[in-house]
Design a protein around this motif. Structure first.
Motif, PDB file in Angstrom:
ATOM      1  N   LYS A  19      31.095  28.410  73.293  1.00  0.00           N
ATOM      2  CA  LYS A  19      30.877  28.486  71.844  1.00  0.00           C
ATOM      3  C   LYS A  19      31.613  27.318  71.178  1.00  0.00           C
ATOM      4  O   LYS A  19      32.614  27.492  70.480  1.00  0.00           O
ATOM      5  CB  LYS A  19      31.357  29.826  71.302  1.00  0.00           C
ATOM      6  N   LYS A  20      31.097  26.111  71.396  1.00  0.00           N
ATOM      7  CA  LYS A  20      31.811  24.897  71.000  1.00  0.00           C
ATOM      8  C   LYS A  20      31.952  24.774  69.487  1.00  0.00           C
ATOM      9  O   LYS A  20      33.017  24.376  68.982  1.00  0.00           O
ATOM     10  CB  LYS A  20      31.093  23.669  71.552  1.00  0.00           C
ATOM     11  N   ALA A  21      30.892  25.077  68.748  1.00  0.00           N
ATOM     12  CA  ALA A  21      30.961  24.943  67.286  1.00  0.00           C
ATOM     13  C   ALA A  21      31.993  25.891  66.698  1.00  0.00           C
ATOM     14  O   ALA A  21      32.766  25.507  65.808  1.00  0.00           O
ATOM     15  CB  ALA A  21      29.580  25.207  66.669  1.00  0.00           C
ATOM     16  N   GLU A  22      32.042  27.123  67.215  1.00  0.00           N
ATOM     17  CA  GLU A  22      33.034  28.084  66.735  1.00  0.00           C
ATOM     18  C   GLU A  22      34.444  27.646  67.128  1.00  0.00           C
ATOM     19  O   GLU A  22      35.400  27.830  66.361  1.00  0.00           O
ATOM     20  CB  GLU A  22      32.734  29.477  67.286  1.00  0.00           C
ATOM     21  N   ALA A  23      34.562  27.069  68.310  1.00  0.00           N
ATOM     22  CA  ALA A  23      35.864  26.565  68.746  1.00  0.00           C
ATOM     23  C   ALA A  23      36.345  25.461  67.816  1.00  0.00           C
ATOM     24  O   ALA A  23      37.520  25.442  67.407  1.00  0.00           O
ATOM     25  CB  ALA A  23      35.785  26.059  70.180  1.00  0.00           C
ATOM     26  N   LEU A  24      35.445  24.529  67.455  1.00  0.00           N
ATOM     27  CA  LEU A  24      35.819  23.450  66.549  1.00  0.00           C
ATOM     28  C   LEU A  24      36.326  23.998  65.219  1.00  0.00           C
ATOM     29  O   LEU A  24      37.311  23.500  64.662  1.00  0.00           O
ATOM     30  CB  LEU A  24      34.622  22.537  66.289  1.00  0.00           C
ATOM     31  N   ALA A  25      35.656  25.030  64.712  1.00  0.00           N
ATOM     32  CA  ALA A  25      36.076  25.629  63.436  1.00  0.00           C
ATOM     33  C   ALA A  25      37.481  26.209  63.552  1.00  0.00           C
ATOM     34  O   ALA A  25      38.291  26.088  62.623  1.00  0.00           O
ATOM     35  CB  ALA A  25      35.080  26.706  63.014  1.00  0.00           C
ATOM     36  N   ASP A  26      37.773  26.822  64.688  1.00  0.00           N
ATOM     37  CA  ASP A  26      39.108  27.396  64.879  1.00  0.00           C
ATOM     38  C   ASP A  26      40.173  26.315  64.991  1.00  0.00           C
ATOM     39  O   ASP A  26      41.263  26.437  64.418  1.00  0.00           O
ATOM     40  CB  ASP A  26      39.131  28.296  66.118  1.00  0.00           C
ATOM     41  N   TYR A  27      39.887  25.247  65.728  1.00  0.00           N
ATOM     42  CA  TYR A  27      40.863  24.160  65.847  1.00  0.00           C
ATOM     43  C   TYR A  27      41.122  23.520  64.483  1.00  0.00           C
ATOM     44  O   TYR A  27      42.272  23.212  64.139  1.00  0.00           O
ATOM     45  CB  TYR A  27      40.382  23.097  66.834  1.00  0.00           C
ATOM     46  N   THR A  28      40.045  23.339  63.719  1.00  0.00           N
ATOM     47  CA  THR A  28      40.197  22.745  62.393  1.00  0.00           C
ATOM     48  C   THR A  28      41.041  23.629  61.484  1.00  0.00           C
ATOM     49  O   THR A  28      41.901  23.140  60.733  1.00  0.00           O
ATOM     50  CB  THR A  28      38.819  22.484  61.765  1.00  0.00           C
ATOM     51  N   LYS A  29      40.836  24.940  61.572  1.00  0.00           N
ATOM     52  CA  LYS A  29      41.638  25.866  60.770  1.00  0.00           C
ATOM     53  C   LYS A  29      43.107  25.812  61.193  1.00  0.00           C
ATOM     54  O   LYS A  29      44.009  25.833  60.337  1.00  0.00           O
ATOM     55  CB  LYS A  29      41.100  27.286  60.926  1.00  0.00           C
ATOM     56  N   ALA A  30      43.351  25.732  62.486  1.00  0.00           N
ATOM     57  CA  ALA A  30      44.721  25.632  62.983  1.00  0.00           C
ATOM     58  C   ALA A  30      45.409  24.388  62.421  1.00  0.00           C
ATOM     59  O   ALA A  30      46.587  24.422  62.047  1.00  0.00           O
ATOM     60  CB  ALA A  30      44.741  25.609  64.512  1.00  0.00           C
ATOM     61  N   ILE A  31      44.664  23.289  62.342  1.00  0.00           N
ATOM     62  CA  ILE A  31      45.214  22.035  61.817  1.00  0.00           C
ATOM     63  C   ILE A  31      45.464  22.144  60.312  1.00  0.00           C
ATOM     64  O   ILE A  31      46.473  21.644  59.795  1.00  0.00           O
ATOM     65  CB  ILE A  31      44.285  20.860  62.157  1.00  0.00           C
ATOM     66  N   GLU A  32      44.563  22.812  59.604  1.00  0.00           N
ATOM     67  CA  GLU A  32      44.760  23.013  58.168  1.00  0.00           C
ATOM     68  C   GLU A  32      46.049  23.790  57.898  1.00  0.00           C
ATOM     69  O   GLU A  32      46.770  23.517  56.937  1.00  0.00           O
ATOM     70  CB  GLU A  32      43.573  23.776  57.570  1.00  0.00           C
TER      71      GLU A  32
END
Length: 249
Positions: free
Chosen positions: A167-180
């Motif tokens: 689930k790459k797109a969902e993973a990207l969203a989670d990483y981006t949120k972690a960075i925010e």
């Protein structure tokens, strides 16, 4: 507050409390070895203090004495069977020793005693991931995030689990949120870079690896992976420079 000697002054109790508090203060300033001396003295004077055993266990854990830490957590639980923090920290020590099933049992107990224990859900998720129970791990990360929506590491870890499921797109969203939530979250930048690379977004991956290097200059893996992405984009000289840096580190 001054002690009133006319109202049951207990020399041992107050002396133990003084050592205990001094140990806490030393722990706060990183005097790890000295901390143990104070907790030892506090326990000798008041051997029924579950919190002193817990804190001594924490000090031993920080010194790398995982099995000795577990012995102290065991004693804290013996003195107070409803001590959620003791179960949680014993879970961390068991996990560090590779005793994953035992760690999960400890996290379960901590959660049973405190259903809002975000860190217990977070670390139970890690333990389940280690056992390949990826969907169950995601459920734990979800719960941790519900309890503490600002827990950046939970988003990063959930991103890893989702990435493992494709689930790459969902993973990207989670990483981006972690960075925010945490601008200095090296793991999230690195993992987002890996995911972008695997999605064919090489330039964007390079940007994330560059951020890792900016925040942690000695990260050899970031140089190596940035070299891969640059090579794929035909930036051969820059790729060679990154590979050389990775090798030097």
């Amino acid at each position: 507050m001054l002690v009133d000697y006319t109202q049951g002054f207990d020399l041992n109790f107050n002396s133990a409390n003084a050592y205990f508090r001094r140990g806490n203060s030393k722990s706060d300033v990183g005097k790890k070895e000295e901390v143990l001396v104070d907790y030892n003295q506090a326990i000798e004077l008041n051997p029924t203090d579950a919190v002193a055993y817990l804190n001594r266990g924490l000090a031993k854990y920080k010194l790398g004495e995982k099995e000795e830490a577990i012995a102290d957590y065991n004693q804290a639980i013996h003195l107070n069977s409803c001590y959620a923090d003791a179960y949680y920290n014993r879970g961390l020590a068991n996990s560090a020793l590779g005793q994953t099933e035992e760690a999960i049992a400890d996290y379960n107990q901590a959660i049973d005693l405190n259903s809002c224990y975000a860190d217990a859900y977070l670390n139970r998720g890690l333990a389940k991931s280690a056992l390949g129970q990826t969907e169950e791990a995601i459920a734990d990360y979800d719960q941790a995030i519900d309890i503490d929506p600002k827990l950046a590491v939970a988003y990063n870890n959930r991103g890893n689990a989702k990435s493992a499921l494709g689930k790459k797109a969902e993973a990207l969203a989670d990483y981006t949120k972690a960075i925010e939530l945490n601008y200095y979250n090296l793991n999230a930048y690195y993992n987002r870079g890996l995911t972008k690379y695997n999605l064919g977004e090489k330039a964007e991956a390079i940007a994330d690896y560059s951020k890792v290097i900016e925040l942690s200059y000695y990260n050899a893996n970031a140089y190596y992976n940035r070299g891969l992405a640059k090579s794929d984009l035909g930036q051969k000289a820059e790729a060679i420079a990154d590979y050389q840096k990775a090798a030097d580190l």
